[in-house]
Write a protein that holds these residues in place. Structure first.
Motif, PDB file in Angstrom:
ATOM      1  N   LEU A 163     -37.824  -0.985  35.724  1.00 61.50           N
ATOM      2  CA  LEU A 163     -37.983  -0.227  36.963  1.00 61.50           C
ATOM      3  C   LEU A 163     -36.698  -0.175  37.782  1.00 61.50           C
ATOM      4  N   THR A 164     -35.868  -1.210  37.664  1.00 61.90           N
ATOM      5  CA  THR A 164     -34.651  -1.274  38.478  1.00 61.90           C
ATOM      6  C   THR A 164     -33.363  -1.259  37.654  1.00 61.90           C
ATOM      7  N   ALA A 165     -33.479  -1.325  36.345  1.00 58.50           N
ATOM      8  CA  ALA A 165     -32.284  -1.382  35.493  1.00 58.50           C
ATOM      9  C   ALA A 165     -31.705   0.015  35.272  1.00 58.50           C
ATOM     10  N   ASP A 166     -30.405   0.046  35.061  1.00 61.17           N
ATOM     11  CA  ASP A 166     -29.727   1.289  34.722  1.00 61.17           C
ATOM     12  C   ASP A 166     -30.320   1.844  33.430  1.00 61.17           C
ATOM     13  N   ALA A 167     -30.566   3.125  33.382  1.00 64.72           N
ATOM     14  CA  ALA A 167     -31.196   3.761  32.222  1.00 64.72           C
ATOM     15  C   ALA A 167     -30.341   3.662  30.960  1.00 64.72           C
ATOM     16  N   HIS A 168     -29.043   3.396  31.120  1.00 63.43           N
ATOM     17  CA  HIS A 168     -28.152   3.297  29.966  1.00 63.43           C
ATOM     18  C   HIS A 168     -27.941   1.861  29.506  1.00 63.43           C
ATOM     19  N   GLN A 169     -28.497   0.890  30.233  1.00 60.25           N
ATOM     20  CA  GLN A 169     -28.322  -0.503  29.851  1.00 60.25           C
ATOM     21  C   GLN A 169     -29.143  -0.786  28.587  1.00 60.25           C
ATOM     22  N   PRO A 170     -28.507  -1.354  27.549  1.00 54.55           N
ATOM     23  CA  PRO A 170     -29.242  -1.614  26.314  1.00 54.55           C
ATOM     24  C   PRO A 170     -30.259  -2.738  26.483  1.00 54.55           C
ATOM     25  N   VAL A 171     -31.242  -2.721  25.603  1.00 55.65           N
ATOM     26  CA  VAL A 171     -32.326  -3.701  25.625  1.00 55.65           C
ATOM     27  C   VAL A 171     -32.198  -4.611  24.410  1.00 55.65           C
ATOM     28  N   ALA A 172     -32.372  -5.897  24.628  1.00 54.37           N
ATOM     29  CA  ALA A 172     -32.426  -6.870  23.535  1.00 54.37           C
ATOM     30  C   ALA A 172     -33.859  -7.366  23.431  1.00 54.37           C
ATOM     31  N   ILE A 173     -34.371  -7.410  22.210  1.00 55.06           N
ATOM     32  CA  ILE A 173     -35.745  -7.843  21.972  1.00 55.06           C
ATOM     33  C   ILE A 173     -35.725  -9.118  21.134  1.00 55.06           C
ATOM     34  N   VAL A 174     -36.444 -10.114  21.612  1.00 53.39           N
ATOM     35  CA  VAL A 174     -36.640 -11.366  20.886  1.00 53.39           C
ATOM     36  C   VAL A 174     -38.140 -11.599  20.740  1.00 53.39           C
ATOM     37  N   GLU A 175     -38.480 -12.631  19.995  1.00 53.27           N
ATOM     38  CA  GLU A 175     -39.902 -12.907  19.789  1.00 53.27           C
ATOM     39  C   GLU A 175     -40.529 -13.592  20.996  1.00 53.27           C
ATOM     40  N   ALA A 176     -39.910 -14.662  21.500  1.00 50.90           N
ATOM     41  CA  ALA A 176     -40.534 -15.503  22.528  1.00 50.90           C
ATOM     42  C   ALA A 176     -40.005 -15.207  23.931  1.00 50.90           C
ATOM     43  N   PRO A 177     -40.901 -15.189  24.918  1.00 53.98           N
ATOM     44  CA  PRO A 177     -40.462 -15.034  26.307  1.00 53.98           C
ATOM     45  C   PRO A 177     -39.422 -16.082  26.715  1.00 53.98           C
ATOM     46  N   LYS A 178     -39.581 -17.306  26.245  1.00 52.61           N
ATOM     47  CA  LYS A 178     -38.603 -18.363  26.553  1.00 52.61           C
ATOM     48  C   LYS A 178     -37.203 -17.927  26.133  1.00 52.61           C
ATOM     49  N   THR A 179     -37.093 -17.328  24.966  1.00 53.46           N
ATOM     50  CA  THR A 179     -35.787 -16.897  24.462  1.00 53.46           C
ATOM     51  C   THR A 179     -35.217 -15.780  25.320  1.00 53.46           C
ATOM     52  N   ALA A 180     -36.065 -14.866  25.773  1.00 50.79           N
ATOM     53  CA  ALA A 180     -35.597 -13.796  26.658  1.00 50.79           C
ATOM     54  C   ALA A 180     -35.064 -14.367  27.962  1.00 50.79           C
ATOM     55  N   ILE A 181     -35.773 -15.329  28.521  1.00 50.98           N
ATOM     56  CA  ILE A 181     -35.347 -15.944  29.784  1.00 50.98           C
ATOM     57  C   ILE A 181     -34.023 -16.672  29.617  1.00 50.98           C
ATOM     58  N   ILE A 182     -33.902 -17.480  28.573  1.00 56.42           N
ATOM     59  CA  ILE A 182     -32.690 -18.274  28.361  1.00 56.42           C
ATOM     60  C   ILE A 182     -31.502 -17.379  28.025  1.00 56.42           C
ATOM     61  N   SER A 183     -31.714 -16.284  27.296  1.00 57.81           N
ATOM     62  CA  SER A 183     -30.618 -15.402  26.883  1.00 57.81           C
ATOM     63  C   SER A 183     -30.058 -14.558  28.024  1.00 57.81           C
ATOM     64  N   THR A 184     -30.859 -14.298  29.033  1.00 58.51           N
ATOM     65  CA  THR A 184     -30.453 -13.397  30.117  1.00 58.51           C
ATOM     66  C   THR A 184     -29.130 -13.783  30.781  1.00 58.51           C
ATOM     67  N   PRO A 185     -28.920 -15.033  31.227  1.00 62.41           N
ATOM     68  CA  PRO A 185     -27.643 -15.328  31.877  1.00 62.41           C
ATOM     69  C   PRO A 185     -26.458 -15.380  30.900  1.00 62.41           C
ATOM     70  N   TRP A 222     -33.284  -8.289  28.669  1.00 60.53           N
ATOM     71  CA  TRP A 222     -33.929  -9.135  27.667  1.00 60.53           C
ATOM     72  C   TRP A 222     -35.446  -9.056  27.788  1.00 60.53           C
ATOM     73  N   LEU A 223     -36.081  -8.672  26.687  1.00 58.14           N
ATOM     74  CA  LEU A 223     -37.536  -8.556  26.619  1.00 58.14           C
ATOM     75  C   LEU A 223     -38.027  -9.331  25.396  1.00 58.14           C
ATOM     76  N   ALA A 224     -39.315  -9.649  25.379  1.00 56.11           N
ATOM     77  CA  ALA A 224     -39.904 -10.355  24.238  1.00 56.11           C
ATOM     78  C   ALA A 224     -41.200  -9.685  23.816  1.00 56.11           C
ATOM     79  N   VAL A 225     -41.440  -9.671  22.500  1.00 57.11           N
ATOM     80  CA  VAL A 225     -42.672  -9.077  21.978  1.00 57.11           C
ATOM     81  C   VAL A 225     -43.824 -10.075  21.955  1.00 57.11           C
ATOM     82  N   GLY A 226     -43.537 -11.365  21.920  1.00 55.28           N
ATOM     83  CA  GLY A 226     -44.588 -12.377  21.974  1.00 55.28           C
ATOM     84  C   GLY A 226     -44.936 -13.018  20.652  1.00 55.28           C
TER      85      GLY A 226
END
Length: 193
Positions: free
Chosen positions: A74-96, A103-107
């Protein structure tokens, strides 16, 4: 919001498991709606309207499965790429570590599909599959990525973990978060300091 998962982690940032019946191990995972309902029941309080609607199977309330972290779009630049991982924990840790990605996760390994990724159509997507002993996790996501690419998604699969993992990391099913956490100091972080 469609749902909230509650997961208990140990001090090594891995999911806490407990022994269920017949020696079966399960993770300490539940959902906010179930925990809230259980608490209302314990206190003999009525469910709020939103919870009643959410729990009613006849209701059209859309529950998970959406991507973890999806509201960032909702707030990210439309051109910013998305990284997908399996676990939410990994998305959170990878962000910084990699702020250039959203960073998003499929679960779960099997949750990568066109329906779940539909909100990302038109964005550049890079997948970071977990490791597995026989490479099946990478192979599965690579196969699905090929199908998504043929369906018009802009998607690639990172080979970083496959190229740099040890046999022990493969057997353990390590993910990107495990690689990043190895860089932390030997002592556990003291939260709130």
């Amino acid at each position: 919001m469609r749902g909230g998962q509650i997961k208990l982690f140990d001090d090594t940032f891995h999911t806490v498991n407990y022994v269920f019946k017949a020696g079966e191990k399960r993770s300490r995972t539940t959902w906010v709606n179930y925990a809230y309902a259980r608490r209302c029941d314990e206190l003999k309080q009525p469910y709020p309207d939103w919870l009643t609607a959410y729990l009613d199977e006849r209701n059209e309330v859309q529950k998970s499965p959406c991507l973890f972290g999806l509201p960032q779009l909702l707030t990210a630049d439309a051109h910013q790429p998305v990284a997908i991982v399996e676990a939410p924990k990994t998305a959170i840790i990878s962000t910084p570590y990699f702020p250039g990605f959203i960073w998003l996760a499929v679960g779960a390994l099997s949750y990568l599909n066109a329906e779940r990724l539909a909100p990302l159509r038109g964005r550049r997507i890079e997948l970071f599959p977990d490791l597995s002993t026989d490479g099946r996790a990478f192979d599965r996501w690579n196969r699905v990525a090929g199908e998504l690419l043929a369906d018009g998604f802009q998607i690639t699969v990172s080979t970083y973990l496959e190229d740099n993992a040890t046999d022990e990391e493969r057997v353990a099913g390590a993910d990107l978060a495990d690689f990043l956490l190895e860089q932390w100091p030997d002592q556990s972080p003291q939260w709130g300091e």
